[in-house]
Design a protein around this motif. Structure first.
Motif, PDB file in Angstrom:
ATOM      1  N   THR A   1      -4.715  -2.260  -6.330  1.00 56.77           N
ATOM      2  CA  THR A   1      -5.963  -1.677  -7.659  1.00 56.77           C
ATOM      3  C   THR A   1      -6.368  -0.219  -7.355  1.00 56.77           C
ATOM      4  O   THR A   1      -7.199  -0.067  -8.169  1.00 56.77           O
ATOM      5  CB  THR A   1      -7.162  -1.773  -6.162  1.00 56.77           C
TER       6      THR A   1
ATOM      7  N   GLU B   1       0.726  -1.002  -0.534  1.00 55.31           N
ATOM      8  CA  GLU B   1      -0.374   0.140   0.018  1.00 55.31           C
ATOM      9  C   GLU B   1       1.080   0.922   0.467  1.00 55.31           C
ATOM     10  O   GLU B   1       1.958   1.581   0.485  1.00 55.31           O
ATOM     11  CB  GLU B   1      -0.653  -0.302   1.066  1.00 55.31           C
TER      12      GLU B   1
ATOM     13  N   TYR C   1      -3.211   3.580   0.431  1.00 55.32           N
ATOM     14  CA  TYR C   1      -4.378   2.949  -0.910  1.00 55.32           C
ATOM     15  C   TYR C   1      -3.438   1.817  -1.806  1.00 55.32           C
ATOM     16  O   TYR C   1      -2.487   1.364  -1.445  1.00 55.32           O
ATOM     17  CB  TYR C   1      -3.766   4.053  -2.147  1.00 55.32           C
ATOM     18  N   ASP C   2      -3.829   1.046  -1.778  1.00 59.59           N
ATOM     19  CA  ASP C   2      -3.479  -0.489  -2.255  1.00 59.59           C
ATOM     20  C   ASP C   2      -2.749  -0.487  -4.013  1.00 59.59           C
ATOM     21  O   ASP C   2      -3.367   0.553  -4.357  1.00 59.59           O
ATOM     22  CB  ASP C   2      -4.475  -1.233  -2.671  1.00 59.59           C
TER      23      ASP C   2
ATOM     24  N   ASN D   1      -7.684   1.871   0.651  1.00 55.89           N
ATOM     25  CA  ASN D   1      -7.930   0.657   1.916  1.00 55.89           C
ATOM     26  C   ASN D   1      -8.420   1.044   3.366  1.00 55.89           C
ATOM     27  O   ASN D   1      -9.217   0.399   3.552  1.00 55.89           O
ATOM     28  CB  ASN D   1      -6.658  -0.484   1.806  1.00 55.89           C
ATOM     29  N   SER D   2      -7.830   2.004   3.974  1.00 59.74           N
ATOM     30  CA  SER D   2      -8.329   2.414   5.173  1.00 59.74           C
ATOM     31  C   SER D   2      -7.759   3.694   5.212  1.00 59.74           C
ATOM     32  O   SER D   2      -6.954   4.272   4.437  1.00 59.74           O
ATOM     33  CB  SER D   2      -7.786   1.385   6.153  1.00 59.74           C
TER      34      SER D   2
ATOM     35  N   THR E   1     -12.967   2.683   4.672  1.00 64.64           N
ATOM     36  CA  THR E   1     -12.364   1.175   4.979  1.00 64.64           C
ATOM     37  C   THR E   1     -12.098   0.082   3.875  1.00 64.64           C
ATOM     38  O   THR E   1     -12.976   1.083   2.400  1.00 64.64           O
ATOM     39  CB  THR E   1     -13.434  -0.004   5.613  1.00 64.64           C
ATOM     40  N   ARG E   2     -12.261  -1.137   3.894  1.00 66.24           N
ATOM     41  CA  ARG E   2     -11.282  -1.242   2.526  1.00 66.24           C
ATOM     42  C   ARG E   2     -12.601  -1.496   1.437  1.00 66.24           C
ATOM     43  O   ARG E   2     -13.846  -1.414   1.713  1.00 66.24           O
ATOM     44  CB  ARG E   2     -11.121  -2.857   3.018  1.00 66.24           C
ATOM     45  N   ASN E   3     -12.894  -1.745   0.153  1.00 65.46           N
ATOM     46  CA  ASN E   3     -13.392  -2.604  -0.945  1.00 65.46           C
ATOM     47  C   ASN E   3     -14.808  -0.767  -0.611  1.00 65.46           C
ATOM     48  O   ASN E   3     -15.775  -0.917  -0.946  1.00 65.46           O
ATOM     49  CB  ASN E   3     -14.602  -2.997  -0.303  1.00 65.46           C
TER      50      ASN E   3
END
Length: 172
Positions: A123, A83, A119-120, A127-128, A154-156
């Protein structure tokens, strides 16, 4: 990747967008930004980002004049991390004049502080991480308000916005 991995890399960007001469609604907005790659030896360590804007709009029922600035540090660039992490601030102020007779004025300020937003890398999704904000405004009749709160990612994609103690879930 969005970065040039040259350890001396600095990129400045500046542009202005304006309305056509004589337009019934005129505007001019300018952006001035830069980012700089900072290394630890020859290993990319972080990117310092700075963006400033100014703008104005003149229409028959609304005028606006304002500015903003953003500064952040993005780190965890190496492949040791899955991340990116961002810490930064955003501040915006603007004055609006409303009405046919241009008799109502409203001035607002927005301040956001991001702390460890993750940040992922795969993708490019958040993320958080938490952000805090203060939004305030003043009207020419003397009325004013201030709202403070947090945004918790939060994720997604979902997040929770909390304003003056009240939670508002959001997703996109």
């Amino acid at each position: 990747a969005f970065l040039n991995l040259d350890c001396s890399f600095i990129r400045d960007t500046m542009f202005t967008v304006t309305s056509a001469p004589g337009a019934a609604r005129s505007y001019a907005f300018s952006v001035d930004g830069s980012h700089q790659l900072i290394c630890n030896g020859l290993v990319p360590d972080r990117v310092n980002v700075s963006i400033g804007t100014t703008g104005e709009y003149f229409g028959p029922r609304l005028t606006y004049n304002g500015s903003s600035n953003h500064a952040s540090i993005i780190d965890q660039l190496t492949s040791d991390f899955t991340e990116y992490r961002s810490n930064g601030t955003f501040n915006k102020t603007g004055t609006y004049v409303l009405g046919v007779n241009q008799n109502r004025t409203y001035t607002n300020n927005l301040s956001i502080q991001n702390t460890a937003i993750l940040y992922d890398k795969a993708t490019q999704m958040i993320n958080s991480g938490p952000s805090t904000f203060t939004f305030s405004g003043t009207f020419n009749n003397g009325d004013s308000f201030t709202r403070t709160g947090t945004i918790t990612f939060t994720r997604n994609k979902p997040a929770t916005v909390t304003v003056n103690g009240q939670d508002y879930p959001i997703s996109w």
